[in-house]
Design an enzyme around this catalytic site. Structure first.
Site: not given
Length: 197
Positions: A9-11, A36-37
């Site tokens: 997941v991005s954040t 992480l992005s």
């Protein structure tokens, strides 16, 4: 032959529950997970997974964009998997690279996914420009700072009683905001000390 899962997941604020559920359905033997992005191709858990997989393994992902955002990055990753004899299965796009059709579809979906992201960014830029022209966009509002608390912590930080990380955590600030506020505080108070300790 192992079943491996990769979750991203991005954040920190996003949840992995849905992806975890999909991995349970596939009955994977091991999961590599990170927050992480996907724009960053150098991700610790991605690299660990690529080191771990062996010939005959199958890698499961919720969607191909969990692996990478750009077509180039995604194809580099899938080339690495292919070179190692690892099959990629993407749940959302129903892709299985064990078949020629799956390999072709992966390339098509990767290109379409990147195109969609670029179009979203373009629309956002256009929307901001229109809002600016109409005087409706002024950027993000500054986060208010409790200067009394900041001053107390600044004194502790300068005396080396707390670390910069402690200072940031107690003020709930990112590093960028923290160092901007330190400069503001020093200018306001005529302090000429360097801004790093």
């Amino acid at each position: 032959m192992s079943k491996i899962g990769y979750i991203r997941v991005s954040t920190e604020h996003r949840e992995t529950a849905r992806q975890q559920e999909i991995m349970c359905d596939y009955q994977v033997d091991r999961i590599f997970s990170e927050k992480l992005s996907g724009a960053n191709a150098d991700r610790p858990q991605l690299n660990a997974m690529l080191d771990y997989v062996r010939e005959g393994d199958t890698l499961y992902v919720e969607s191909i964009n969990r692996l990478g955002h750009s077509t180039k990055d995604l194809l580099n990753i899938t080339d690495t998997l292919s070179d190692k004899g690892v099959t990629l299965v993407s749940h959302k796009e129903n892709i299985d690279t064990d078949t020629p059709t799956g390999k072709f579809m992966l390339t098509v979906f990767a290109a379409l996914s990147q195109l969609e992201r670029e179009q979203i960014k373009q629309r956002q830029r256009e929307g901001i420009e229109i809002a600016k022209a109409q005087g409706k966009y002024t950027g993000r509002k500054p986060i208010p700072t409790d200067w009394t608390k900041f001053g107390q912590l600044y004194g502790e930080w300068r005396a080396k009683n707390i670390t910069g990380r402690d200072f940031m955590r107690r003020m709930d600030m990112s590093a960028n905001t923290f160092y901007r506020r330190v400069r503001e505080y020093e200018i306001r108070n005529g302090i000429t000390a360097p801004s790093s300790a």
